[in-house]
Design a protein around this motif. Structure first.
Motif, PDB file in Angstrom:
ATOM      1  N   VAL A 269       0.859  -1.185   0.000  1.00  0.00           N
ATOM      2  CA  VAL A 269       0.000   0.000   0.000  1.00  0.00           C
ATOM      3  C   VAL A 269       0.891   1.229   0.000  1.00  0.00           C
ATOM      4  CG1 VAL A 269      -1.700   1.334   1.294  1.00  0.00           C
ATOM      5  CG2 VAL A 269      -1.904  -1.159   1.176  1.00  0.00           C
ATOM      6  N   LEU A 270       0.698   2.075  -0.986  1.00  0.00           N
ATOM      7  CA  LEU A 270       1.465   3.310  -1.108  1.00  0.00           C
ATOM      8  C   LEU A 270       0.689   4.460  -0.485  1.00  0.00           C
ATOM      9  CD1 LEU A 270       3.969   4.784  -2.460  1.00  0.00           C
ATOM     10  CD2 LEU A 270       2.389   5.301  -4.347  1.00  0.00           C
ATOM     11  N   LEU A 271       1.302   5.123   0.506  1.00  0.00           N
ATOM     12  CA  LEU A 271       0.749   6.366   1.036  1.00  0.00           C
ATOM     13  C   LEU A 271       1.228   7.469   0.101  1.00  0.00           C
ATOM     14  CD1 LEU A 271      -0.865   7.842   3.175  1.00  0.00           C
ATOM     15  CD2 LEU A 271       1.215   7.987   4.557  1.00  0.00           C
ATOM     16  N   VAL A 272       0.357   7.881  -0.786  1.00  0.00           N
ATOM     17  CA  VAL A 272       0.774   8.690  -1.920  1.00  0.00           C
ATOM     18  C   VAL A 272       0.836  10.176  -1.575  1.00  0.00           C
ATOM     19  CG1 VAL A 272      -1.533   9.065  -2.893  1.00  0.00           C
ATOM     20  CG2 VAL A 272       0.423   8.904  -4.424  1.00  0.00           C
ATOM     21  N   ASN A 273       1.820  10.844  -2.160  1.00  0.00           N
ATOM     22  CA  ASN A 273       1.960  12.288  -2.015  1.00  0.00           C
ATOM     23  C   ASN A 273       2.493  12.853  -3.332  1.00  0.00           C
ATOM     24  OD1 ASN A 273       4.920  12.106  -1.981  1.00  0.00           O
ATOM     25  ND2 ASN A 273       4.705  11.360   0.119  1.00  0.00           N
ATOM     26  N   GLU A 274       2.745  14.146  -3.364  1.00  0.00           N
ATOM     27  CA  GLU A 274       3.156  14.770  -4.620  1.00  0.00           C
ATOM     28  C   GLU A 274       4.493  14.239  -5.126  1.00  0.00           C
ATOM     29  OE1 GLU A 274       3.112  18.936  -3.908  1.00  0.00           O
ATOM     30  OE2 GLU A 274       0.923  19.104  -3.970  1.00  0.00           O
ATOM     31  N   GLN A 275       5.366  13.846  -4.203  1.00  0.00           N
ATOM     32  CA  GLN A 275       6.698  13.398  -4.605  1.00  0.00           C
ATOM     33  C   GLN A 275       6.717  11.958  -5.115  1.00  0.00           C
ATOM     34  OE1 GLN A 275       6.313  15.402  -1.690  1.00  0.00           O
ATOM     35  NE2 GLN A 275       6.879  17.044  -3.098  1.00  0.00           N
ATOM     36  N   ASN A 276       5.812  11.111  -4.598  1.00  0.00           N
ATOM     37  CA  ASN A 276       5.885   9.694  -4.961  1.00  0.00           C
ATOM     38  C   ASN A 276       4.737   9.246  -5.857  1.00  0.00           C
ATOM     39  OD1 ASN A 276       3.607   9.323  -3.362  1.00  0.00           O
ATOM     40  ND2 ASN A 276       4.707   8.364  -1.669  1.00  0.00           N
ATOM     41  N   ALA A 277       3.966  10.199  -6.392  1.00  0.00           N
ATOM     42  CA  ALA A 277       2.760   9.847  -7.148  1.00  0.00           C
ATOM     43  C   ALA A 277       3.043   8.913  -8.320  1.00  0.00           C
ATOM     44  CB  ALA A 277       2.076  11.117  -7.646  1.00  0.00           C
ATOM     45  N   HIS A 278       4.224   9.008  -8.901  1.00  0.00           N
ATOM     46  CA  HIS A 278       4.555   8.141 -10.036  1.00  0.00           C
ATOM     47  C   HIS A 278       4.565   6.668  -9.642  1.00  0.00           C
ATOM     48  CE1 HIS A 278       8.321   8.831  -7.892  1.00  0.00           C
ATOM     49  NE2 HIS A 278       8.801   7.744  -8.466  1.00  0.00           N
ATOM     50  N   LEU A 279       4.748   6.369  -8.355  1.00  0.00           N
ATOM     51  CA  LEU A 279       4.796   4.978  -7.912  1.00  0.00           C
ATOM     52  C   LEU A 279       3.418   4.326  -7.894  1.00  0.00           C
ATOM     53  CD1 LEU A 279       7.359   5.232  -4.974  1.00  0.00           C
ATOM     54  CD2 LEU A 279       7.770   4.438  -7.312  1.00  0.00           C
ATOM     55  N   ALA A 280       2.362   5.121  -8.024  1.00  0.00           N
ATOM     56  CA  ALA A 280       1.012   4.555  -8.077  1.00  0.00           C
ATOM     57  C   ALA A 280       0.863   3.596  -9.245  1.00  0.00           C
ATOM     58  CB  ALA A 280      -0.022   5.665  -8.177  1.00  0.00           C
ATOM     59  N   ARG A 281       1.625   3.821 -10.279  1.00  0.00           N
ATOM     60  CA  ARG A 281       1.525   2.990 -11.484  1.00  0.00           C
ATOM     61  C   ARG A 281       2.603   1.912 -11.537  1.00  0.00           C
ATOM     62  NH1 ARG A 281       1.143   8.300 -12.299  1.00  0.00           N
ATOM     63  NH2 ARG A 281      -0.830   9.162 -13.050  1.00  0.00           N
ATOM     64  N   HIS A 282       3.396   1.822 -10.497  1.00  0.00           N
ATOM     65  CA  HIS A 282       4.485   0.850 -10.497  1.00  0.00           C
ATOM     66  C   HIS A 282       3.945  -0.563 -10.273  1.00  0.00           C
ATOM     67  CE1 HIS A 282       8.282  -1.111  -9.441  1.00  0.00           C
ATOM     68  NE2 HIS A 282       8.876  -0.076  -9.994  1.00  0.00           N
ATOM     69  N   GLU A 283       4.577  -1.530 -10.894  1.00  0.00           N
ATOM     70  CA  GLU A 283       4.105  -2.911 -10.797  1.00  0.00           C
ATOM     71  C   GLU A 283       4.203  -3.478  -9.385  1.00  0.00           C
ATOM     72  OE1 GLU A 283       6.538  -5.868 -12.771  1.00  0.00           O
ATOM     73  OE2 GLU A 283       8.226  -4.482 -12.815  1.00  0.00           O
ATOM     74  N   HIS A 284       4.986  -2.856  -8.512  1.00  0.00           N
ATOM     75  CA  HIS A 284       5.111  -3.346  -7.141  1.00  0.00           C
ATOM     76  C   HIS A 284       4.088  -2.734  -6.192  1.00  0.00           C
ATOM     77  CE1 HIS A 284       9.630  -4.424  -7.903  1.00  0.00           C
ATOM     78  NE2 HIS A 284       8.788  -5.146  -8.613  1.00  0.00           N
ATOM     79  N   THR A 285       3.255  -1.832  -6.683  1.00  0.00           N
ATOM     80  CA  THR A 285       2.257  -1.160  -5.847  1.00  0.00           C
ATOM     81  C   THR A 285       0.889  -1.783  -6.070  1.00  0.00           C
ATOM     82  OG1 THR A 285       3.480   0.922  -6.003  1.00  0.00           O
ATOM     83  CG2 THR A 285       1.193   1.057  -5.292  1.00  0.00           C
TER      84      THR A 285
END
Length: 254
Positions: free
Chosen positions: A196-212
């Motif tokens: 589970v990604l706690l998303v913010n402006e800096q890490n938003a690109h990880l929402a689309r990562h295969e590990h998320t």
């Protein structure tokens, strides 16, 4: 494609924590959740990303070099000096720690539901203890994996150690890893945990990562998710645009 491979590509699921919730039944595809592992900086407390540039400056290394990998590559005497440099930065930062929104609500819910809580962080123990003492004095996290444990994230060893401590026989498959970085997502993925990604402006690109597997914008969003039954929004492949779109929707507030 064999059955196991097909199973790996399905979104991760856990049975509802509320016993009266019926949409998902406990079975092979919806096993019970056995525990949640949390990162610290940027997850339990608000991000203090400025620390990393200060650390690299103190160590005289570029952004492309991992801080802990660099320290571990040094001769033993130099390692201690380098550790003291970055610990001084962390000690200053811990004095202005702020808890993440929804922190206590989620922790109290997990305690009420009897879900174990652990920590796996690249921080050293002093800032971690400061956070727990000041913002969650009544909450139990055990075990707590800090920088002293090697290898650190993104290696899955810390999460697998927690699973072993909890006497789980399926590695991290019964766990959720909650974090805010690629190290957290990759460590959880490699351990077999849902992520589970706690998303913010800096890490938003990880929402689309295969590990998320799933994205939230504040910690207490997990309460209703776990109550009704965890269903990952991103499958374990790069080939499903629908699940990627679902992940993107979590970023609408940014």
């Amino acid at each position: 494609m064999n059955d196991q491979k097909q199973e790996d590509l399905k979104p991760r699921r856990f049975a509802p924590l509320h016993s009266s919730t019926a949409p998902l039944q406990v079975n092979k595809s919806t096993p019970p959740l056995k525990g949640v592992v949390f990162d610290v900086d940027g997850t339990l407390c608000e991000p203090q990303n400025y620390m990393f540039s200060e650390m690299r400056s103190a160590l005289e290394i570029p952004k492309s070099v991992d801080i802990l990998d660099h320290i571990h590559s040094l001769p033993e005497k130099e390692q201690q000096i380098a550790q003291e440099k970055i610990q001084a930065i962390e000690r200053r930062a811990m004095l202005v720690q702020k808890p993440q929104a929804g922190l206590l609500e989620l922790m109290e819910y997990l305690t009420e539901r009897g879900v174990r809580k652990g920590i796996c962080t690249r921080n050293f123990d002093t800032p971690v203890n400061h956070l727990l003492t000041n913002f969650m004095p009544s909450q139990l996290f055990d075990p707590i994996i800090t920088r002293a444990f090697r290898p650190p994230k993104p290696d899955p060893a810390g999460i697998l150690h927690i699973a072993k401590n909890w006497a789980l026989d399926d590695g991290g498959n019964s766990l959720i890893m909650v974090g805010d970085s690629i190290d957290d997502m990759t460590a959880g993925y490699r351990a077999g945990a849902a992520t589970v990604l706690l998303v913010n402006e800096q890490n938003a690109h990880l929402a689309r990562h295969e590990h998320t597997d799933l994205c939230i914008t504040r910690l207490d969003e997990l309460v209703s998710i776990l109550e009704e039954g965890f269903v990952g929004q991103v499958d374990r492949s790069e080939k499903n645009p629908e699940t990627k779109q679902m992940a993107t929707e979590a970023l609408q507030d940014f």
